[in-house]
Design an enzyme around this catalytic site. Structure first.
Site, PDB file in Angstrom:
ATOM      1  N   GLU A  88      30.423 -79.696   8.951  1.00  0.00           N
ATOM      2  CA  GLU A  88      29.927 -79.341   7.629  1.00  0.00           C
ATOM      3  C   GLU A  88      30.948 -80.388   7.271  1.00  0.00           C
ATOM      4  OE1 GLU A  88      27.653 -77.798   7.017  1.00  0.00           O
ATOM      5  OE2 GLU A  88      28.108 -75.604   8.020  1.00  0.00           O
TER       6      GLU A  88
ATOM      7  N   GLU B   6      18.942 -70.172   2.659  1.00  0.00           N
ATOM      8  CA  GLU B   6      20.295 -70.083   3.664  1.00  0.00           C
ATOM      9  C   GLU B   6      21.469 -69.825   2.938  1.00  0.00           C
ATOM     10  OE1 GLU B   6      20.248 -73.071   5.767  1.00  0.00           O
ATOM     11  OE2 GLU B   6      18.597 -73.813   5.940  1.00  0.00           O
TER      12      GLU B   6
END
Lengths: 316, 383
Positions: free
Chosen positions: A66, A55
Site C-alpha cells: 500500500e 472490497e
C-alpha cells in the site's frame, strides 16, 4: 428456461456482478477506519452509490503493497482496535446488493488459522529448551482453512491477498474452492510469460490489473501501461478490472474504453474518509456521490465501446 | 534449496510488481557474485576499506571468571563499528556491476543506513535512506553521519514512524524505481534472494573465525553464540560451522521476558507466519515488539533461522533487557570492551552457557561496538 430459479449464469457471484453490471465499479475502503460502526455506514453508502463489488481491507500492521493513503487508513483502523473477529462480526451484519470481498495480507489469514487450530498456537514454553541434537520437528504448520471458513460463513464472496504469489497459493485456492469463494490475483505491468499463465490458472472472480508500478494511491492520469496490460490479458476468459491510481470519473471512462470490464477505486475514497475525520453522515454522503461520479464515468466509457462490442444483457 | 526457500521457510511473499525485479536481482547475483573478479574486488575492499580480517580475541578475564574459554570475534572493530559493512559492501558492489546508479535502504537506529551511506560514497552511488521520523529524532548523530557522507535521509512520517514504516517506504520506492535502483536490505530477511545473498556476504565472519580458532586452539569451538534480530551476524558466524560438531545458540531480544507481552523473540516465542515478503517465525499480533536494543527490535526473523530452529540445529532463547544490560556492563568492566547492546545479548547467553558448564570453548560474535548506546547506558546506570 425453466420457470424456477436455476443455477446462476456464472459460477461465481463476483464474476456475475462484473459481467451483469458491465462496466463494473469496484470500490475499496479499509474496515475500521475510523471505526467499524462508520465502516458499516460507509459500505451501505458505497452500495447505494452504485458499487457493483465492494472490497473491504482487513487491516494488517505491515501492509507492504500500500501507498501512504491506504497505510494511513490501516493505521487508523488498527489504532481503533480493529480485529479479525470484529471484522467478521461487521460482515455478518452487512446486507448489501454488491457482493463483498476481503483484501488482506497472508499473515492475517495464517494467524487466524493459528489461533483457531486446536494445538497450533502455543507459546512454546518447552520448545526453546530443546537441545541442538534434538532433531524432532518443532514446526507448527499454520493453516488457511479457518479464515476461509469464517469468511464464507459471514457471506464474503472473495479474497484478495496482495502478498500471496501464485506459486504459494495452492492451499488457499483449495480452501476457497471448498467454500465456494473467489480468489482474486493481481497482475502487474511486469507480469508476463510463465508467471502470467500461472496466475491466470489460479485466479477466479476477476483479474485485478495493476495500472502502474508502485503501490496504491490516487494519481493524476491513467497510465499507458493499462492498455498494454489489457492487451496482454485479452486471451484469458476471466473479467479484468483495473485499479491503482483511479480517482475520477474520467479515469474510469478511459479505462473501460481501453477494454477493461471494471475499474477499482480505493485511495480516492479513503481520502474522503480521512478528510471527514470522525466520520458520520457527511462522509457517507460524500462517498455516495463520489461513487455515482465514478460509476457514471465507467458507463460513459462503456458507451464509447458499444459500437464494437455488445454489452452483456441486463439481468433484473 | 530450490525457489529461494529454506525447507519451506523464506520464498517471495511480495506483491506481484516486485516479483520480476527480484527475479532479475537473483539472476544478477548468481551471475556476478560467483565471478572471480567480483570476489577479488570485494575481498580488496573488505580488507582496505572495512578493516578485515577482524581479530579473534581470547577474553581471558571473562574466561577466568566463568571457568570456560571464551573467544570474541571482533566485528566491533570494523569500519562503522559493526558487521553491517560486510553486507553493504557486497551489495553495493553488486548493484554497481549490475548497472544500478542508486541505492536505497531502510534503517532503524541508523547503523545500516550509515553503512549504506559509507558504501554509497565510496562507490559513487546516489544514496537515499528511509528512516522513521521517531528514529530520526532519537538517533540524531547517525542522521548527521549519513548526511555528511552525502546520503539523503528521508524522514518517514507515515504509520508509527518507525522501522517497519521505513521498510514500507523503501519497498514502495523500489517497486517504482526498479530500473535504476538497488534496495540494499540490511539483514537476512525479506524475499529471496536477500536472505541467501546477505548470508553469503556475512559468511566471511565465520570463515575467518573458523581458521583463527583452529590456529589458536588446534580445534573447533564447542559452541558458537550470536544475537539474533533479523539474524545476519548470527548466520554469518554459523554458516562456516554448519556441518561441524559445534552447537549453535541464538540470543533473541527477550524484552521484559519470554512470557511477557513485550519481547522480540519470534523463534523462541512466536508462530510460523508471513511478514515482509518471507515465510518465517513471527511474534504474535498481540505482542508488542520490544527490545532494549534497536537492532533486535523486529517482529520477524531471517527464514534460515526459522529452518535451523525447526530442525533443531540451533537453540534460540530470549535474553531479557535486564540480562543484556548486565552483560553490557560486565564486558566493559572485565575486558575494557564496550559491546553494542545487541551483542550484549550474545555475551549474556555465553555467560549462561559457561555457568552451565556444558561447553568448554565458546565462540561469541561481538557484532558491534557500544558507542551508539551511551545514552541508554548513561540513563540505566546513572553514569
Amino acid at each position: 428456461m425453466t420457470p424456477e430459479p436455476t443455477a446462476p449464469a456464472f459460477d461465481s457471484d463476483v464474476e456475475a456482478a462484473i459481467r451483469e453490471n458491465h462496466p463494473a465499479l469496484i470500490t475499496y475502503i479499509t474496515a475500521g477506519d475510523p471505526s467499524l460502526e462508520d465502516t458499516k455506514a460507509y459500505v451501505e453508502a458505497l452500495d447505494r452509490g452504485g458499487s457493483d463489488l465492494i472490497e473491504l481491507g482487513l487491516p494488517f500492521s505491515e501492509p507492504i503493497a500500500e501507498g501512504p493513503t491506504i497505510q494511513g487508513a490501516i493505521n487508523r483502523a488498527l489504532e481503533a482496535g480493529t480485529t479479525p473477529a470484529g471484522f467478521f462480526d461487521l460482515i455478518d451484519d452487512l446486507e448489501t446488493d454488491a457482493p463483498l470481498l476481503v483484501m488482506t495480507y497472508y499473515n492475517m489469514i495464517l494467524q487466524f488459522g493459528n489461533s483457531e487450530a486446536p494445538c497450533a498456537s502455543n507459546s512454546n514454553s518447552e520448545a526453546p529448551r530443546a537441545s541442538n541434537s534434538d532433531a524432532a520437528s518443532l514446526r507448527n504448520e499454520p493453516t488457511v482453512g479457518p479464515f476461509v471458513e469464517r469468511a464464507a460463513e459471514a457471506g464474503l464472496s472473495g479474497i484478495i491477498v496482495p502478498d500471496l504469489p501464485a506459486e504459494e497459493a495452492d492451499p488457499l485456492r483449495t480452501a476457497c474452492d471448498e467454500h465456494g469463494i473467489d480468489l482474486v490475483f493481481i497482475v502487474a505491468p511486469t507480469t508476463e510469460g510463465e508467471r502470467l499463465d500461472r496466475i491466470m490458472s489460479q485466479v477466479s472472480g476477476f483479474a485485478y490489473v495493476q495500472a502502474r508500478l508502485g503501490t496504491t494511491g490516487a494519481r493524476a492520469n491513467v497510465s499507458t501501461a493499462t492498455h498494454e496490460s489489457l492487451s496482454r490479458l485479452s486471451d484469458y476468459d476471466v473479467p479484468k478490472a483495473v485499479g491503482f491510481g483511479v480517482s475520477e470519473g474520467d479515469h474510469a471512462a478511459e479505462i473501460i474504453e481501453a477494454g477493461a470490464d471494471g475499474v477499482i477505486v480505493g485511495s480516492a475514497l479513503v481520502d474522503i474518509i480521512a478528510d471527514h475525520g470522525a466520520g458520520g453522515a457527511p462522509a457517507a454522503d460524500a462517498l455516495e456521490s463520489k461513487v455515482r461520479e465514478l460509476k457514471r464515468g465507467a458507463v460513459r466509457g462503456g458507451d464509447a465501446t458499444t459500437d464494437e462490442e455488445q454489452p452483456e444483457p441486463e439481468h433484473p | 534449496m530450490s525457489n529461494g526457500t529454506f525447507d519451506g521457510y523464506g520464498g517471495r511473499h511480495v506483491p506481484e510488481p516486485l516479483l520480476e525485479p527480484l527475479e532479475q536481482l537473483a539472476g544478477a547475483y548468481d551471475d556476478i557474485a560467483t565471478d572471480d573478479e567480483f570476489q577479488t574486488d570485494l575481498r580488496g575492499l573488505l580488507e582496505a576499506f572495512a578493516g578485515r580480517p577482524t581479530p579473534l580475541y581470547h577474553a581471558s578475564n571473562l574466561s577466568e571468571r566463568y571457568d570456560a574459554e571464551i573467544y570474541l570475534k571482533r566485528e566491533d572493530l570494523l569500519h562503522g563499528g559493526a558487521h553491517k559493512i560486510n553486507n553493504a559492501l557486497g551489495q553495493a558492489l553488486l548493484a554497481k556491476r549490475a548497472g544500478r546508479d542508486r541505492l536505497i535502504a531502510e534503517t532503524g537506529a541508523g547503523q545500516h543506513g550509515t553503512a549504506t551511506a559509507m558504501v554509497g560514497a565510496l562507490l559513487d552511488l546516489e544514496t537515499e535512506i528511509y528512516m522513521g521520523k521517531k528514529d530520526v529524532e532519537r538517533q540524531e548523530m547517525n542522521v548527521f553521519r549519513m548526511r555528511l557522507m552525502g546520503a539523503e535521509v528521508n524522514e518517514v512520517t507515515r504509520g508509527g514512524e518507525g522501522l517497519a514504516d521505513a521498510v514500507d517506504a523503501a519497498l514502495e520506492d523500489f517497486a517504482k524505481n526498479v530500473d535504476d535502483t538497488h534496495y540494499l536490505v540490511g539483514s537476512v530477511v525479506g524475499p529471496d534472494p536477500f536472505p541467501r545473498m546477505v548470508r553469503d556476504f556475512q559468511s566471511v565472519i565465520g570463515e575467518e573465525a573458523r581458521e583463527q580458532i583452529r590456529e589458536r586452539t588446534g580445534e573447533l569451538p564447542d559452541a558458537a553464540v550470536a544475537c539474533v534480530g533479523g539474524g545476519s551476524n548470527a548466520i554469518g558466524l554459523f554458516h562456516a560451522f554448519r556441518e561441524d560438531d559445534v552447537a549453535f545458540y541464538g540470543a533473541e531480544g527477550g524484552g521484559d521476558g519470554a512470557d511477557s507481552s513485550k519481547h522480540a523473540a519470534p523463534l523462541a516465542n512466536g508462530t510460523d507466519d508471513v511478514i515482509h515478503g518471507m515465510k518465517t517465525r513471527v511474534i504474535d499480533n498481540d505482542v508488542d515488539v520490544h527490545s532494549v536494543s534497536a537492532g533486535l527490535d523486529y517482529p520477524g526473523v531471517g527464514p534460515e533461522h526459522a529452518m535451523f530452529r525447526a530442525v533443531g540445529r540451533c537453540e534460540y532463547q530470549g535474553v531479557t533487557d535486564e540480562e543484556a544490560l548486565a552483560a553490557f556492563r560486565e564486558l566493559s568492566e572485565t575486558e575494557g570492551i564496550i559491546p553494542a547492546l545487541e551483542s550484549s545479548h550474545a555475551i549474556a547467553r555465553a555467560i549462561q552457557l559457561a555457568e552451565d558448564g556444558e561447553h568448554e570453548t565458546i565462540l561469541v560474535n561481538l557484532s558491534g561496538r557500544g558507542d551508539k548506546d551511551m545514552e541508554t547506558a548513561a540513563s540505566k546506570f546513572e553514569l
